[in-house]
Enzyme design. Structure first.
Site, short mmCIF file in Angstrom:
data_model
loop_
_atom_site.label_atom_id
_atom_site.label_comp_id
_atom_site.label_asym_id
_atom_site.label_seq_id
_atom_site.Cartn_x
_atom_site.Cartn_y
_atom_site.Cartn_z
N LYS A 68 2.30 -9.88 16.84
CA LYS A 68 3.13 -10.99 16.36
C LYS A 68 2.73 -12.29 17.07
O LYS A 68 2.64 -13.35 16.46
CB LYS A 68 4.62 -10.68 16.58
CG LYS A 68 5.13 -9.52 15.72
CD LYS A 68 4.97 -9.80 14.24
CE LYS A 68 5.23 -8.61 13.36
NZ LYS A 68 4.88 -8.79 11.95
N PHE A 112 15.50 -11.80 14.53
CA PHE A 112 16.19 -11.03 15.55
C PHE A 112 16.32 -9.59 14.98
O PHE A 112 15.34 -9.08 14.49
CB PHE A 112 17.46 -11.76 16.02
CG PHE A 112 17.05 -12.87 16.99
CD1 PHE A 112 16.31 -13.96 16.54
CD2 PHE A 112 17.28 -12.74 18.34
CE1 PHE A 112 15.82 -14.93 17.44
CE2 PHE A 112 16.81 -13.70 19.24
CZ PHE A 112 16.08 -14.79 18.78
N ASN A 124 0.83 -1.22 0.00
CA ASN A 124 0.00 0.00 0.00
C ASN A 124 0.86 1.26 0.00
O ASN A 124 0.34 2.37 0.05
CB ASN A 124 -0.99 0.01 1.18
CG ASN A 124 -0.29 0.16 2.52
OD1 ASN A 124 0.93 0.25 2.59
ND2 ASN A 124 -1.07 0.20 3.59
N TYR A 165 2.24 -3.87 19.28
CA TYR A 165 2.99 -4.42 18.13
C TYR A 165 3.43 -5.86 18.43
O TYR A 165 3.19 -6.77 17.65
CB TYR A 165 4.22 -3.55 17.82
CG TYR A 165 5.26 -4.30 17.02
CD1 TYR A 165 5.09 -4.54 15.66
CD2 TYR A 165 6.40 -4.83 17.65
CE1 TYR A 165 6.02 -5.27 14.95
CE2 TYR A 165 7.33 -5.56 16.94
CZ TYR A 165 7.14 -5.78 15.59
OH TYR A 165 8.05 -6.52 14.89
N SER A 201 8.74 -12.22 15.15
CA SER A 201 9.83 -11.45 15.75
C SER A 201 10.28 -12.11 17.05
O SER A 201 9.48 -12.72 17.76
CB SER A 201 9.30 -10.04 16.05
OG SER A 201 10.18 -9.36 16.91
N LYS A 240 5.12 -1.60 12.22
CA LYS A 240 6.17 -2.17 13.09
C LYS A 240 6.81 -1.21 14.09
O LYS A 240 7.84 -1.53 14.67
CB LYS A 240 7.26 -2.79 12.22
CG LYS A 240 7.90 -1.79 11.28
CD LYS A 240 9.25 -2.25 10.81
CE LYS A 240 9.99 -1.10 10.19
NZ LYS A 240 11.37 -1.23 10.03
N LEU A 242 -4.37 -4.22 2.16
CA LEU A 242 -4.91 -5.55 2.46
C LEU A 242 -6.11 -5.49 3.41
O LEU A 242 -6.79 -6.50 3.61
CB LEU A 242 -3.82 -6.45 3.06
CG LEU A 242 -2.71 -6.88 2.11
CD1 LEU A 242 -1.55 -7.47 2.89
CD2 LEU A 242 -3.22 -7.90 1.09
C1 UD1 Z 1 12.87 -3.11 18.19
C2 UD1 Z 1 11.59 -3.47 18.88
C3 UD1 Z 1 11.20 -4.86 18.49
C4 UD1 Z 1 11.03 -4.91 16.98
C5 UD1 Z 1 12.29 -4.43 16.29
C6 UD1 Z 1 12.00 -4.22 14.83
C7 UD1 Z 1 11.56 -2.16 20.96
C8 UD1 Z 1 11.63 -2.22 22.44
N1 UD1 Z 1 11.72 -3.32 20.33
O1 UD1 Z 1 13.87 -4.03 18.62
O2 UD1 Z 1 10.00 -5.23 19.12
O3 UD1 Z 1 10.75 -6.22 16.58
O4 UD1 Z 1 12.68 -3.16 16.81
O5 UD1 Z 1 13.16 -3.87 14.16
O6 UD1 Z 1 11.35 -1.12 20.39
N2 UD1 Z 1 19.22 1.86 20.92
C9 UD1 Z 1 19.91 2.97 21.39
N3 UD1 Z 1 19.66 4.18 20.78
C10 UD1 Z 1 18.76 4.34 19.77
C11 UD1 Z 1 18.08 3.21 19.30
C12 UD1 Z 1 18.33 1.97 19.90
O7 UD1 Z 1 20.72 2.87 22.30
O8 UD1 Z 1 18.58 5.46 19.30
C13 UD1 Z 1 19.50 0.55 21.52
C14 UD1 Z 1 18.29 -0.08 22.16
O9 UD1 Z 1 18.17 0.28 23.51
C15 UD1 Z 1 18.61 -1.57 21.98
C16 UD1 Z 1 19.43 -1.63 20.69
O10 UD1 Z 1 19.91 -0.31 20.48
O11 UD1 Z 1 19.42 -2.00 23.02
C17 UD1 Z 1 18.60 -2.05 19.49
O12 UD1 Z 1 17.46 -1.24 19.42
P1 UD1 Z 1 16.46 -1.27 18.17
O13 UD1 Z 1 17.22 -1.14 16.92
O14 UD1 Z 1 15.38 -0.28 18.43
O15 UD1 Z 1 15.89 -2.74 18.20
P2 UD1 Z 1 15.14 -3.53 19.36
O16 UD1 Z 1 14.72 -2.66 20.47
O17 UD1 Z 1 15.96 -4.71 19.71
#
Ligand code: UD1
Length: 340
Positions: A154, A179, A32, A150, A125, A85, A59
């Site tokens: 899943k 992951f 979309n 979200y 996820s 997401k 969808l």
């Molecule tokens: C996030 C989502 C998860 C989703 C995935 C999709 C959350 C809590 N989880 O995963 O449900 O499936 O995205 O891609 O939002 N970080 C920083 N600074 C930032 C951004 C992130 O320090 O500006 C750190 C976060 O604290 C984390 C790691 O980087 O420890 C990864 O973060 P991120 O990329 O947002 O992924 P997830 O949180 O693992």
């Protein structure tokens, strides 16, 4: 052989379309364009030399979904990426997330139930595990209460598929629990294009390095890990895309052991946020401007995959390490900004 890819213009979807075409599949995309652009179609076509068919509609429009399957009677598999997401947005607009992620899944499955033989791959996820009690995380780890609407979509999505498969032997499905997908195609012709301020770590890093954001905030350095920052399993999007192709082939070749299966898709290696930053600095040959701030609500301390099941049963293993993935993400960021 014709495969439907919903959300095929998105980040993971577009890379999967490329890998499907590389394996000789004919791809039809439904998107979309709510979080993507038709420019992506050009990128895909440049890489593979073939333009996939694109139908632009939502969808959630049930009649259009029904009409699509009336017009395409020979779809042999569906890979379903189309979904919202953003974790934070899902907390603010839960019903939008349930409508986008659940209603659309139900409409698709209703169509597949009607088919003689249907093969379905679902984007799940690692968020379903929450903070797992044991690391690395196997597929047998219990699903924990979701932290956000979200995450809940899943979990509910997986349950809906499992319940459908139980009563409909003609529908075979695999949920892939991703992951942390990062990186871009090595050609730098497709990659991640977050709208607005990125919520995920890698696009925030690359946008900071290119000068679009002033500073990266590192969310918390007081976690019980080697350097106090959170641990995640960062997987190259091309490796992840290939996992979809082998999962689909497993279903098409009747190699599945049950008509509903679940696989972790990660590298098996965990990296802290500070390790990611150091690795990025090496790859990009520049210092990244960052500061440590407080923890972000909802973050788990550590999550990385046990990939034994995917290794053994899908014959799949991630090839790229963190540096390769960051290198491709950085090349893509530079390319995107050059052409703007
Ligand atoms: C996030 C989502 C998860 C989703 C995935 C999709 C959350 C809590 N989880 O995963 O449900 O499936 O995205 O891609 O939002 N970080 C920083 N600074 C930032 C951004 C992130 O320090 O500006 C750190 C976060 O604290 C984390 C790691 O980087 O420890 C990864 O973060 P991120 O990329 O947002 O992924 P997830 O949180 O693992």
């Amino acid at each position: 052989m014709k495969i439907l890819v919903t959300g095929g213009l998105g980040f993971i979807g577009s890379h999967t379309v490329v890998e499907l075409q590389n394996e000789g599949f004919e791809v039809v995309i439904i998107d979309n364009c709510s979080n993507s652009s038709t420019e992506v179609l050009k990128g895909i076509t440049k890489i593979t030399g073939q333009e996939p068919v694109l139908e632009i509609f939502d969808l959630r429009e049930k009649e259009k979904v029904q009409d699509f399957f009336k017009r395409h009677t020979n779809i042999k598999g569906v890979i379903h990426f189309a979904a919202s997401k953003a974790v934070g947005e899902s907390v603010e607009k839960p019903l939008l997330y349930y409508e986008n992620n659940i209603t659309t899944l139900v409409y698709l499955l209703q169509q597949l139930q009607e088919q003689e033989a249907a093969n379905f791959i679902f984007s799940s996820s690692c968020t379903v595990y929450g903070q797992a009690d044991e690391l690395p995380i196997t597929e047998n780890a219990p699903v924990k209460a979701a932290e956000s609407p979200y995450g809940n979509t899943k979990q509910i999505g997986e349950e809906i598929i499992q319940d459908t498969c139980k009563v409909t032997p003609n529908v075979k499905a695999i949920s892939l629990r991703y992951f942390n997908p990062i990186g871009a195609h090595p050609s730098a012709k497709i990659g991640e294009l977050p709208l607005g301020v990125p919520q995920n770590l890698i696009p925030f890093i690359t946008q900071t390095a290119i000068g679009l954001r002033e500073q990266l905030s590192v969310f918390g350095d007081d976690y019980p890990t080697s350097d106090g920052t959170c641990i995640r399993d960062y997987i190259h999007v091309v490796d992840l895309a290939k996992a979809h192709v082998v999962a689909l082939q497993r279903l098409l070749q009747d190699k599945n052991t049950s008509n509903y299966e679940v696989f972790n898709v990660g590298t098996g290696t965990g990296s802290t946020v500070l390790e990611v930053i150091t690795s990025f600095e090496q790859v990009s040959q520049q210092k990244l401007n960052y500061k440590i701030v407080g923890r972000r609500d909802g973050d788990v301390i550590a999550a990385y995959a046990d990939t034994t099941k995917a290794n053994q049963e899908l014959g799949w293993k991630a090839k790229s390490g963190l540096e390769d993935s960051l290198d491709s993400a950085w090349k893509w960021e530079q390319k995107v900004r050059q052409t703007k």
